[in-house]
Structures are given as structure tokens and as C-alpha cells.
Write an enzyme that holds these catalytic residues in place. Structure first.
Site, mmCIF file in Angstrom:
data_model
loop_
_atom_site.group_PDB
_atom_site.id
_atom_site.type_symbol
_atom_site.label_atom_id
_atom_site.label_comp_id
_atom_site.label_asym_id
_atom_site.label_seq_id
_atom_site.Cartn_x
_atom_site.Cartn_y
_atom_site.Cartn_z
ATOM 1 N N GLY A 131 0.723 -1.106 0.204
ATOM 2 C CA GLY A 131 0.067 -0.018 -0.206
ATOM 3 C C GLY A 131 0.968 1.223 0.135
ATOM 4 C CG ASP B 239 8.739 0.083 -9.031
ATOM 5 O OD1 ASP B 239 7.717 0.832 -9.676
ATOM 6 O OD2 ASP B 239 8.452 -0.006 -8.000
ATOM 7 C CG HIS C 185 6.553 1.897 -5.339
ATOM 8 N ND1 HIS C 185 6.458 1.434 -6.736
ATOM 9 C CD2 HIS C 185 5.219 2.128 -5.253
ATOM 10 C CE1 HIS C 185 5.449 1.359 -7.201
ATOM 11 N NE2 HIS C 185 4.481 1.869 -6.131
HETATM 12 P P1 NAI Z 1 -8.185 -1.047 -3.685
HETATM 13 O O1 NAI Z 1 -8.760 0.564 -3.413
HETATM 14 O O2 NAI Z 1 -8.913 -1.784 -4.580
HETATM 15 O O3 NAI Z 1 -8.253 -1.848 -2.354
HETATM 16 C C1 NAI Z 1 -7.640 -1.614 -1.110
HETATM 17 C C2 NAI Z 1 -8.541 -2.225 0.063
HETATM 18 O O4 NAI Z 1 -7.972 -1.744 1.134
HETATM 19 C C3 NAI Z 1 -10.086 -1.585 0.221
HETATM 20 O O5 NAI Z 1 -10.905 -3.136 -0.025
HETATM 21 C C4 NAI Z 1 -10.214 -1.218 1.256
HETATM 22 O O6 NAI Z 1 -11.460 -1.433 2.263
HETATM 23 C C5 NAI Z 1 -8.968 -1.696 2.210
HETATM 24 N N1 NAI Z 1 -8.348 -1.022 3.341
HETATM 25 C C6 NAI Z 1 -8.382 0.595 3.523
HETATM 26 N N2 NAI Z 1 -7.949 0.619 4.789
HETATM 27 C C7 NAI Z 1 -7.830 -0.637 5.381
HETATM 28 C C8 NAI Z 1 -7.232 -0.920 6.743
HETATM 29 N N3 NAI Z 1 -6.973 0.136 7.539
HETATM 30 N N4 NAI Z 1 -7.257 -2.346 7.115
HETATM 31 C C9 NAI Z 1 -7.577 -3.020 6.055
HETATM 32 N N5 NAI Z 1 -7.921 -2.734 4.872
HETATM 33 C C10 NAI Z 1 -8.201 -1.536 4.675
HETATM 34 O O7 NAI Z 1 -6.713 -0.883 -3.848
HETATM 35 P P2 NAI Z 1 -5.791 -1.862 -4.582
HETATM 36 O O8 NAI Z 1 -5.678 -1.544 -6.192
HETATM 37 O O9 NAI Z 1 -5.849 -3.115 -4.059
HETATM 38 O O10 NAI Z 1 -4.127 -1.375 -4.244
HETATM 39 C C11 NAI Z 1 -3.923 -1.208 -2.921
HETATM 40 C C12 NAI Z 1 -2.629 -0.356 -2.492
HETATM 41 O O11 NAI Z 1 -1.471 -0.889 -3.289
HETATM 42 C C13 NAI Z 1 -2.786 1.078 -2.931
HETATM 43 O O12 NAI Z 1 -2.229 1.898 -1.999
HETATM 44 C C14 NAI Z 1 -2.007 1.124 -4.088
HETATM 45 O O13 NAI Z 1 -1.421 2.319 -4.324
HETATM 46 C C15 NAI Z 1 -0.559 0.323 -3.859
HETATM 47 N N6 NAI Z 1 0.028 -0.301 -5.095
HETATM 48 C C16 NAI Z 1 1.220 -0.439 -4.760
HETATM 49 C C17 NAI Z 1 1.911 -0.869 -5.816
HETATM 50 C C18 NAI Z 1 3.475 -1.159 -5.602
HETATM 51 O O14 NAI Z 1 3.984 -1.295 -6.383
HETATM 52 N N7 NAI Z 1 4.031 -0.781 -4.494
HETATM 53 C C19 NAI Z 1 1.581 -1.330 -7.119
HETATM 54 C C20 NAI Z 1 0.092 -1.155 -7.147
HETATM 55 C C21 NAI Z 1 -0.652 -0.644 -6.142
#
Ligand code: NAI
Length: 328
Positions: A130, A159, A187
Site C-alpha cells: 500500500g 518496478d 517506489h
Molecule cells: P483498492 O482500493 O482496490 O483496495 C484497497 C482495500 O484496502 C480496500 O478494500 C479497502 O477497504 C482496504 N483497506 C483500507 N484501509 C484498510 C485498513 N485500515 N485495514 C484493512 N484494509 C483496509 O486498492 P488496490 O488497487 O488493491 O491497491 C492497494 C494499494 O496498493 C494502494 O495503496 C496502491 O496504491 C498500492 N499499490 C502499490 C504498488 C507497488 O508497486 N508498491 C502497485 C500497485 C498498487
């Protein structure tokens, strides 16, 4: 039979969660003979959706999946955890300042760090996906003083994989012909994908490319801005590729890296390559017996130095900002 490994996934009902859970349960995270018990952590409003995903996991009848627990309580989710995948985070919304973003994520990663500190297994490994991943990992780590600091890592493997794929295309080779690629730093758009230490069939990648303009004006920006390009094309951010990278990161951390190759992981700096100690920054690492170490002795020329320094400076700023907010 082996005791199952406890794998906790936060944000389990999100789009990365949906792409990730089935691959964990089918044995791709840890190996084809390691049973897993899944713990899904979600916010209360998303618990029902997580339950739906759990129904589908049941319906796959995965031989290695020995159970699924779903909770909105971090303490419960991390009790006895061996592998923690921190995917759920607060995304930046329109008009949100960086301070607001860091504050919102501090509200997530501080209690999760505390819960990991309170209940995790001795061998816990944490991967933060995240965003802002490096700094979220630092926040969680700082609230888990009883867990060895090096167990907190952040993901730059997506990446790394993007860079492998772009380079393979440019040279008309297979990704398996490329070794020793490195993502340095954060990142974020400042990350530095390094072709000066990468090798293509034994030749230095930058020499095989022999096109500095492509390297500077195409390759580096394409890798660094790939996330935005995916959103533009797909109408949603990278999910399956992010899940795949999370699998790769943990798989290699547990099972080791290949002889003659390395991977990129964002890990707490020990001061190597001038990166201030304690910052969670991406480095070239090898893994043996489940422990990673930073590849030492690489010569860094002025071009690479400037880019590494710029990305590290951004990490320092993020760290100082979360300090100023009292989050660490
Ligand atoms: P999404 O919005 O589809 O899912 C995130 C989920 O986290 C939601 O279901 C939400 O309810 C849940 N959530 C929020 N706060 C929470 C908490 N305190 N405890 C437990 N669950 C919680 O987002 P997606 O697409 O799954 O991406 C997740 C994260 O990954 C984002 O921050 C995104 O920017 C990041 N990301 C990182 C990458 C990397 O290379 N490091 C690559 C792609 C995404």
C-alpha cells in the site's frame, strides 16, 4: 504434514487482494508443498466483500488452503502471523495534500505495526504494498520495536519486473536473458532503474542498449510512470501485476534468489551506497537461507549517483514529514 503458514492480507477485498489471494492459496507464494492459513483484514464496510472472496476461495478446493479467517480487527488478523502482506492503504484523492495522505496512512500503519508487534510469530516477514509503500513500511516498523527491523520491507518488485520487460523488448531478448537488474530508492516516480549493473547474456545492459537517449528519455520514465499509464489505459490501477510482484517478493525472500542474479527489495538501509541508515529504500539484494543481504561493491558512476541521491532525498523528506506529524 507441515503446519500451515499464517499469511495475513490487509485490504483483502480490494483489487490487488482479489488477484493475490488465489495465487497464495494455490501455492505460488511459499511453494507447492507449503499449506497456508489465510487471515483477511478489512475495514468493517468491506468485510462482506471479503467474505464473498472467501466463498470463492472455498470453491477452488485448493489442497494447500487449510483455512480462512476474516476480521476487521488488526490484533486478531496478525496474531501468530508468519507472512504479512500490507496491501490496504489510503489512496491519494483529488486535492489531498501530502501531509493529509501521510496522516491518513499513519492511521492505518501505526496500529497495524502495533498489532504485529503484539502478536506476530518470531519469524514474521512483512511486505508493504500500500502506497506510499516505503514510508508506510517505516511507520509500521517504528511501532513494532520488538520485531527485528529488517523484517519490514516494501515492494519495488513491480518496478523491477516492469524494467525487465521493457529492456527485454528493446533488445529482442527473453526476460530470462537479463540478470542483476536493480531498482534503487523509492517506489515513486523518482525511482532509478539501473542498467549499468544489469547483464544481458553476460554483457552490461547499458552497453547492449548503447543508446543513452533511450535510456534517459524512454526507459527510465516509462518504468517510473508505468503505473499512471496503466490507469490511463485500463481505467484502474495495476492489480494483477502488483499481486504477481508481491508473490515474487515474498517467494524469493523465503526461498532464495537464483545463483548469479539478484532482485530489488525496499529494505531498511544499513548505510550501504550512502543511503542513510534506517530509511526503507530499494537495493539490489540476494537471499540465502531466508535472509536477504545487500549486494556490495558495485561501482556507482555520476549518472547513477545523481538519480539514486534524488530518490533517497525524497525518502528523507517523507520520513521527516511523518516525524513532524508525530507518526513515528
Ligand atoms: P483498492 O482500493 O482496490 O483496495 C484497497 C482495500 O484496502 C480496500 O478494500 C479497502 O477497504 C482496504 N483497506 C483500507 N484501509 C484498510 C485498513 N485500515 N485495514 C484493512 N484494509 C483496509 O486498492 P488496490 O488497487 O488493491 O491497491 C492497494 C494499494 O496498493 C494502494 O495503496 C496502491 O496504491 C498500492 N499499490 C502499490 C504498488 C507497488 O508497486 N508498491 C502497485 C500497485 C498498487
Amino acid at each position: 504434514t507441515r503446519t500451515p503458514v499464517n499469511v495475513t492480507v490487509t485490504g483483502a477485498a480490494g483489487q490487488i487482494g482479489y488477484a493475490l489471494l488465489f495465487r497464495i492459496a494455490s501455492g505460488h507464494l511459499l511453494g507447492p508443498d507449503v499449506p497456508v492459513r489465510l487471515r483477511l483484514l478489512e475495514i468493517p464496510q468491506a468485510v462482506k466483500a471479503a467474505e464473498g472472496t472467501a466463498m470463492e476461495l472455498d470453491d477452488c478446493a485448493f489442497p494447500l488452503l487449510s483455512g480462512i479467517d476474516i476480521t476487521d480487527d488488526a490484533k486478531t488478523a496478525f496474531d501468530g502471523v508468519n507472512v504479512a502482506l500490507l496491501v490496504g492503504a489510503r489512496p491519494r484523492t483529488k486535492g489531498m495534500e501530502r501531509g493529509d495522505l501521510l496522516e491518513a496512512n499513519g492511521g492505518i500503519f501505526k496500529p497495524q505495526g502495533e498489532a504485529i508487534n503484539a502478536g506476530a510469530a518470531d519469524d514474521v516477514r512483512v511486505l508493504v504494498v500500500g502506497n506510499p509503500a516505503n514510508t508506510n513500511a517505516l511507520i509500521a516498523q517504528q511501532h513494532a520495536p520488538d520485531v527485528p527491523a529488517e523484517r519490514f520491507t516494501a515492494m519495488t518488485r513491480l518496478d523491477h519486473n516492469r524494467a525487465l520487460s521493457q529492456l527485454a523488448k528493446k533488445l529482442g531478448v527473453s526476460v530470462t536473458d537479463i540478470k542483476k537488474l536493480t531498482i534503487w530508492g523509492n517506489h515513486s516516480a523518482t525511482q532509478y532503474p539501473d542498467l549499468f549493473h544489469a547483464e544481458v547474456n553476460g554483457q552490461v545492459a547499458a552497453e547492449a542498449v548503447n543508446d543513452q537517449a533511450w535510456l534517459e528519455n524512454e526507459f527510465i520514465p516509462t518504468v517510473a510512470k508505468r503505473g499512471a499509464a496503466i490507469i490511463e489505459a485500463r481505467g484502474a490501477s495495476s492489480a494483477a501485476s502488483a499481486a504477481n510482484a508481491a508473490i515474487d517478493h515474498v517467494h524469493d525472500w523465503v526461498n532464495g534468489t537464483a545463483e548469479g542474479d539478484w532482485v530489488s527489495m525496499a529494505i531498511p538501509s544499513d548505510g550501504s551506497y550512502g543511503v542513510p541508515e534506517g530509511l526503507i529504500s530499494s537495493f539490489p539484494v540476494t537471499v540465502t537461507d531466508g535472509e536477504y543481504s545487500i549486494v556490495q561493491g558495485l561501482e556507482i558512476d555520476d549518472f547513477s549517483r545523481a538519480r539514486i541521491d534524488a530518490s533517497v532525498a525524497e525518502l528523507v523528506e517523507e520520513r521527516d514529514a511523518v516525524k513532524a506529524l508525530g507518526l513515528i
